[in-house]
Design a protein around this motif. Structure first.
Motif, PDB file in Angstrom:
ATOM      1  N   ARG A 189      -6.341  12.870  10.124  1.00  0.00           N
ATOM      2  CA  ARG A 189      -7.391  11.841  10.146  1.00  0.00           C
ATOM      3  C   ARG A 189      -6.827  10.435  10.197  1.00  0.00           C
TER       4      ARG A 189
ATOM      5  N   ARG B 107       0.821  -1.227   0.000  1.00  0.00           N
ATOM      6  CA  ARG B 107       0.000   0.000   0.000  1.00  0.00           C
ATOM      7  C   ARG B 107       0.848   1.267   0.000  1.00  0.00           C
TER       8      ARG B 107
ATOM      9  N   PHE C 167      -4.820   9.711  -7.081  1.00  0.00           N
ATOM     10  CA  PHE C 167      -4.825   8.413  -6.394  1.00  0.00           C
ATOM     11  C   PHE C 167      -5.125   7.286  -7.383  1.00  0.00           C
TER      12      PHE C 167
ATOM     13  N   VAL D  44      -3.997  17.033   6.139  1.00  0.00           N
ATOM     14  CA  VAL D  44      -4.299  17.863   4.957  1.00  0.00           C
ATOM     15  C   VAL D  44      -4.686  19.247   5.471  1.00  0.00           C
TER      16      VAL D  44
ATOM     17  N   LEU E  90     -15.762   5.509   6.183  1.00  0.00           N
ATOM     18  CA  LEU E  90     -15.717   5.362   4.727  1.00  0.00           C
ATOM     19  C   LEU E  90     -16.301   4.027   4.282  1.00  0.00           C
TER      20      LEU E  90
ATOM     21  N   TYR F  71      -8.288  12.570  -5.500  1.00  0.00           N
ATOM     22  CA  TYR F  71      -8.870  11.338  -6.071  1.00  0.00           C
ATOM     23  C   TYR F  71      -8.321  11.005  -7.468  1.00  0.00           C
TER      24      TYR F  71
ATOM     25  N   ALA G 135      -7.194  21.146   7.689  1.00  0.00           N
ATOM     26  CA  ALA G 135      -7.935  20.238   8.584  1.00  0.00           C
ATOM     27  C   ALA G 135      -6.966  19.540   9.540  1.00  0.00           C
TER      28      ALA G 135
ATOM     29  N   VAL H  71     -12.219   9.249  10.217  1.00  0.00           N
ATOM     30  CA  VAL H  71     -13.170   9.324   9.095  1.00  0.00           C
ATOM     31  C   VAL H  71     -13.985   8.040   9.085  1.00  0.00           C
TER      32      VAL H  71
ATOM     33  N   HIS I 283      -3.672   8.894   8.014  1.00  0.00           N
ATOM     34  CA  HIS I 283      -3.371   9.648   6.791  1.00  0.00           C
ATOM     35  C   HIS I 283      -2.606  10.919   7.143  1.00  0.00           C
TER      36      HIS I 283
ATOM     37  N   TYR J 249     -14.514   2.420  -9.428  1.00  0.00           N
ATOM     38  CA  TYR J 249     -14.064   2.717  -8.055  1.00  0.00           C
ATOM     39  C   TYR J 249     -15.113   3.621  -7.433  1.00  0.00           C
TER      40      TYR J 249
ATOM     41  N   ASN K 255     -13.707  -1.838   1.202  1.00  0.00           N
ATOM     42  CA  ASN K 255     -13.228  -1.351   2.510  1.00  0.00           C
ATOM     43  C   ASN K 255     -14.389  -0.626   3.169  1.00  0.00           C
TER      44      ASN K 255
ATOM     45  N   LEU L 162     -12.617  20.999   1.527  1.00  0.00           N
ATOM     46  CA  LEU L 162     -12.752  19.542   1.377  1.00  0.00           C
ATOM     47  C   LEU L 162     -12.931  19.175  -0.088  1.00  0.00           C
TER      48      LEU L 162
HETATM   49  C1  LIG Z   1      -9.562  17.085   5.133  1.00  0.00           C
HETATM   50  C2  LIG Z   1      -9.611  15.712   4.526  1.00  0.00           C
HETATM   51  C3  LIG Z   1     -10.482  14.772   5.365  1.00  0.00           C
HETATM   52  C4  LIG Z   1     -10.598  13.381   4.726  1.00  0.00           C
HETATM   53  C5  LIG Z   1      -9.195  12.840   4.432  1.00  0.00           C
HETATM   54  C6  LIG Z   1      -9.278  11.456   3.782  1.00  0.00           C
HETATM   55  C7  LIG Z   1      -8.998  10.332   4.553  1.00  0.00           C
HETATM   56  C8  LIG Z   1      -9.001   9.070   4.000  1.00  0.00           C
HETATM   57  C9  LIG Z   1      -9.292   8.920   2.631  1.00  0.00           C
HETATM   58  C10 LIG Z   1      -9.266   7.577   1.993  1.00  0.00           C
HETATM   59  C11 LIG Z   1      -9.099   6.410   2.752  1.00  0.00           C
HETATM   60  C12 LIG Z   1      -9.047   5.167   2.126  1.00  0.00           C
HETATM   61  C13 LIG Z   1      -9.123   5.071   0.761  1.00  0.00           C
HETATM   62  S1  LIG Z   1      -9.068   3.504  -0.014  1.00  0.00           S
HETATM   63  O1  LIG Z   1      -9.645   3.663  -1.332  1.00  0.00           O
HETATM   64  O2  LIG Z   1      -9.652   2.555   0.867  1.00  0.00           O
HETATM   65  C14 LIG Z   1      -7.378   3.044  -0.308  1.00  0.00           C
HETATM   66  C15 LIG Z   1      -6.672   2.652   0.942  1.00  0.00           C
HETATM   67  O3  LIG Z   1      -6.089   3.788   1.518  1.00  0.00           O
HETATM   68  C16 LIG Z   1      -9.298   6.202  -0.009  1.00  0.00           C
HETATM   69  C17 LIG Z   1      -9.345   7.457   0.597  1.00  0.00           C
HETATM   70  C18 LIG Z   1      -9.622  10.017   1.856  1.00  0.00           C
HETATM   71  C19 LIG Z   1      -9.618  11.301   2.422  1.00  0.00           C
HETATM   72  C20 LIG Z   1      -9.928  12.470   1.557  1.00  0.00           C
HETATM   73  C21 LIG Z   1      -8.808  13.472   1.395  1.00  0.00           C
HETATM   74  C22 LIG Z   1      -9.323  12.692   0.252  1.00  0.00           C
HETATM   75  C23 LIG Z   1      -8.453  11.715  -0.388  1.00  0.00           C
HETATM   76  C24 LIG Z   1      -8.886  11.070  -1.523  1.00  0.00           C
HETATM   77  C25 LIG Z   1      -8.069  10.141  -2.103  1.00  0.00           C
HETATM   78  C26 LIG Z   1      -6.855   9.870  -1.532  1.00  0.00           C
HETATM   79  C27 LIG Z   1      -6.486  10.527  -0.378  1.00  0.00           C
HETATM   80  N1  LIG Z   1      -7.275  11.460   0.198  1.00  0.00           N
END
Ligand SMILES: CCCCCc1ccc(-c2ccc(S(=O)(=O)CCO)cc2)cc1[C@H]1C[C@H]1c1ccccn1
Length: 238
Positions: A116, A80, A219, A110, A163, A216, A113, A161, A107, A193, A143, A208
């Motif tokens: 998280r 990862r 990523f 950011v 998700l 995204y 903020a 967070v 993470h 996705y 996930n 945000l």
């Molecule tokens: C101020 C920001 C608050 C939210 C931050 C945050 C945390 C986790 C996540 C996240 C967690 C998991 C996944 S996954 O697809 O399961 C893969 C494994 O890692 C994907 C995205 C997203 C974001 C939001 C930033 C946004 C963002 C978007 C794509 C990448 C990074 N950050």
């Protein structure tokens, strides 16, 4: 099926996510916000308690890999850090089965903020293609946020967070006209996705949405390229 308390939820959410992904981006409710070659990224602008929780759906077509390979590298915690640039720490809290884990991710902060973390179960499975016999099986990685006694409650340091994410892949093979062996040149992987991330604590909606718009596409582009590079010149895993 393995007797684990999470199993019924894992089964339900994974199959719900599969149906949700297979709906595609119909209905005119999805707003295209990013495009890069074959990758098209859509969002819906939704707020929960004044928090932007914009569901996201991306569709992409990647040549030269299978859905099994794509979901394998998405699921695998070992690789990862090679593709997830926003990750600071990751810990596998529980191995429920070889295709099912509980993971804690911290993470990178950011700005503006607060930092998280995300605590979720992670599951990958092959779904036999019940509609088209000739087509390859579908692979899904999912996930979904969960509780776990081993995850620190952060005592206010970090915001958790919540998700739900899925990666659904459908491989197609265009066999060579000369009846020769199938190589990676004959593979196409259609990816959907989906993600819904609730940031867990207040973040200015505009900030945000700017983060989502930046993070995204980066990523998904980086992840799919990583899988192509890993699979290149390797035996095909169907
Ligand atoms: C101020 C920001 C608050 C939210 C931050 C945050 C945390 C986790 C996540 C996240 C967690 C998991 C996944 S996954 O697809 O399961 C893969 C494994 O890692 C994907 C995205 C997203 C974001 C939001 C930033 C946004 C963002 C978007 C794509 C990448 C990074 N950050």
């Amino acid at each position: 099926a393995p007797a684990h308390p999470l199993w019924p939820e894992i089964e339900r959410v994974t199959l719900e996510q599969l149906q949700y992904a297979r709906l595609g981006v119909e209905g005119g409710v999805w707003q295209l916000f990013a495009e890069d070659g074959e990758m098209k990224m859509y969002k819906r602008e939704e707020e929960v308690d004044g928090l932007a929780v914009d569901p996201l759906k991306a569709v992409h077509t990647v040549k030269g890999v299978t859905g099994r390979e794509m979901t394998h590298y998405f699921f695998s915690p070992d690789v990862r850090f090679e593709w997830e640039t926003t990750l600071e720490q990751m810990k596998v809290l529980e191995t429920i089965a070889d295709d099912t884990l509980v993971i804690l991710q911290i993470h990178k902060r950011v700005w503006p903020a607060s930092q998280r973390d995300a605590l979720f179960w992670s599951h990958v499975r092959r779904v036999p293609n019940d509609t088209d016999r000739d087509a390859q099986d579908i692979w899904i990685a999912c996930n979904h946020s969960t509780e776990h006694h081993e995850a620190p409650s952060n005592e206010g340091k970090m915001v958790r967070v919540s998700l739900t994410v899925c990666l659904v892949c459908q491989t197609s093979i265009e066999p060579p006209a000369d009846g020769g062996p199938v190589t990676r040149d004959h593979l196409t992987c259609k990816i959907t996705y989906c993600s819904v991330v609730n940031p867990g604590g207040w973040v200015p909606t505009s900030a945000l949405r700017a983060v989502y718009k930046r993070e995204y596409p980066k990523f998904l582009k980086r992840f799919t390229q990583y899988v192509k590079d890993r699979c290149d010149k390797q035996p095909i895993l169907f």
